[in-house]
Scaffold this motif. Structure first.
Motif, PDB file in Angstrom:
ATOM      1  N   TYR A  55       9.697  56.343 133.560  1.00  0.00           N
ATOM      2  CA  TYR A  55       9.816  55.421 132.933  1.00  0.00           C
ATOM      3  C   TYR A  55      10.822  54.373 133.885  1.00  0.00           C
ATOM      4  O   TYR A  55      10.547  53.034 133.770  1.00  0.00           O
ATOM      5  CB  TYR A  55      10.601  55.454 131.567  1.00  0.00           C
ATOM      6  CG  TYR A  55       9.599  55.283 130.477  1.00  0.00           C
ATOM      7  CD1 TYR A  55       9.323  54.368 129.776  1.00  0.00           C
ATOM      8  CD2 TYR A  55       9.149  56.559 130.099  1.00  0.00           C
ATOM      9  CE1 TYR A  55       8.174  54.372 128.827  1.00  0.00           C
ATOM     10  CE2 TYR A  55       7.951  56.709 129.099  1.00  0.00           C
ATOM     11  CZ  TYR A  55       7.607  55.481 128.498  1.00  0.00           C
ATOM     12  OH  TYR A  55       6.875  55.524 127.539  1.00  0.00           O
ATOM     13  N   TYR A  56      11.553  54.739 134.605  1.00  0.00           N
ATOM     14  CA  TYR A  56      12.296  53.838 135.575  1.00  0.00           C
ATOM     15  C   TYR A  56      11.518  53.239 136.764  1.00  0.00           C
ATOM     16  O   TYR A  56      11.527  51.989 136.883  1.00  0.00           O
ATOM     17  CB  TYR A  56      13.375  54.534 136.566  1.00  0.00           C
ATOM     18  CG  TYR A  56      14.150  53.825 137.461  1.00  0.00           C
ATOM     19  CD1 TYR A  56      15.000  52.873 137.432  1.00  0.00           C
ATOM     20  CD2 TYR A  56      13.642  54.345 138.954  1.00  0.00           C
ATOM     21  CE1 TYR A  56      15.445  52.077 138.478  1.00  0.00           C
ATOM     22  CE2 TYR A  56      14.312  53.665 140.095  1.00  0.00           C
ATOM     23  CZ  TYR A  56      15.269  52.640 139.588  1.00  0.00           C
ATOM     24  OH  TYR A  56      15.547  51.743 140.707  1.00  0.00           O
ATOM     25  N   LEU A 231      14.166  52.451 123.069  1.00  0.00           N
ATOM     26  CA  LEU A 231      13.716  52.009 124.028  1.00  0.00           C
ATOM     27  C   LEU A 231      12.422  51.159 123.515  1.00  0.00           C
ATOM     28  O   LEU A 231      12.600  49.938 124.012  1.00  0.00           O
ATOM     29  CB  LEU A 231      13.101  52.930 124.967  1.00  0.00           C
ATOM     30  CG  LEU A 231      12.707  52.188 126.212  1.00  0.00           C
ATOM     31  CD1 LEU A 231      13.357  51.668 127.148  1.00  0.00           C
ATOM     32  CD2 LEU A 231      11.967  53.366 127.282  1.00  0.00           C
ATOM     33  N   LEU A 244      17.003  50.748 129.184  1.00  0.00           N
ATOM     34  CA  LEU A 244      16.650  52.293 129.703  1.00  0.00           C
ATOM     35  C   LEU A 244      18.047  52.969 129.821  1.00  0.00           C
ATOM     36  O   LEU A 244      18.103  54.019 129.538  1.00  0.00           O
ATOM     37  CB  LEU A 244      16.113  52.150 131.041  1.00  0.00           C
ATOM     38  CG  LEU A 244      14.443  51.820 131.179  1.00  0.00           C
ATOM     39  CD1 LEU A 244      14.000  51.421 132.616  1.00  0.00           C
ATOM     40  CD2 LEU A 244      13.764  53.163 130.686  1.00  0.00           C
TER      41      LEU A 244
END
Length: 273
Positions: A55-56, A231, A244
């Motif tokens: 996800y980063y 999120l 995040l």
């Protein structure tokens, strides 16, 4: 054909280091879990070791709206992973490694489709999550006291885990490049860490021992599921970076809390003994 190769080359050069890095992180964590016992191993399995880096990387190239939509899909996929864990714990008591994992994966896929179909409102998904994790924890609690046998993993085991995780990373990146957030969210929620741990631990230590690790992973998953819900709710108003970081804090904080409870319980039992 040569033109397509030159267009894909920068994407490939960017993808390979991501695959190697995340695969290394997952392999290292599952190896530690194998040596630490069912409780610690289960908590390690629920840390966002693969999903957080994925996800980063997605957040670097996509809008908060994309991340928010992908996160709610991952939320449903992880609730489905909870269903998968419960099914696997019962299957592993008698069935072999291949049968247990394949059957559990089929159940995960069916549960994911069902939960995505129920996504008419976040409250419905939250209610489903509460039912799965609260009810599942009660059902599998009795399977959590089987110890893992001693021994060390072979290099083939490490290679298997690394290849599985690398394939997942590649799938997520390709899905994000050519598909929408829903498809990306499904790929990102594939329980590859659990699958790798199931395959290695059951083949080396037996089904009941692997099931014991997964029984302790089930309550630990609550933190990850809550993180993805957070999120989804905060990505647009707060932006990718802040949302995040908040999600990561919730996930890791929940695992630390459960670990502290476990250590405190052990200490009380030791004093009482």
């Amino acid at each position: 054909m040569l033109h397509l190769f030159y267009e894909a080359w920068p994407f490939t050069l960017d993808l390979i280091p991501k695959m190697v890095l995340i695969a290394f992180m997952v392999v290292a964590s599952t190896s530690l879990a194998e040596r630490a016992g069912p409780v610690i191993g289960g908590l390690i399995a629920t840390l966002p070791i693969s999903s957080a880096p994925v996800y980063y990387l997605l957040a670097l190239d996509h809008s908060p709206a994309f991340i928010s939509d992908a996160a709610i899909t991952s939320f449903s996929g992880l609730v489905a992973a909870g269903v998968m864990l419960v099914a696997y714990i019962f299957l592993a008591q008698r069935a072999g490694t291949v049968v247990s994992i394949l059957a559990a994966l089929v159940i995960w896929a069916l549960a994911t489709v069902l939960l995505l179909g129920l996504e008419v409102h976040p409250a419905v998904s939250v209610a489903a999550g509460i039912i799965v994790f609260a009810g599942g924890t009660v059902l599998v609690r009795r399977f959590g006291n089987v110890p893992l046998s001693s021994g060390h993993s072979k290099w083939e085991d490490f290679a298997l885990r690394g290849l599985a995780v690398a394939a997942m990373v590649a799938g997520v990146e390709i899905a994000a490049a050519f598909a929408g957030p829903e498809t990306t969210g499904i790929f990102a929620s594939v329980p590859v860490t659990f699958i790798a741990m199931m395959a290695i631990i059951q083949s080396r230590h037996g089904g009941p021992a692997s099931a014991a690790v997964m029984s302790h992973a089930l309550p630990g998953m609550v933190g990850v599921v809550a993180a993805f819900l957070l999120l989804h709710l905060t990505a647009v108003p707060l932006g990718n970076t802040v949302s995040l970081l908040l999600a990561l804090a919730v996930s890791v904080g929940w695992s630390v809390f459960l670990l502290a409870l476990h250590l405190l319980g052990n200490r009380h039992r030791h004093v009482a003994g």
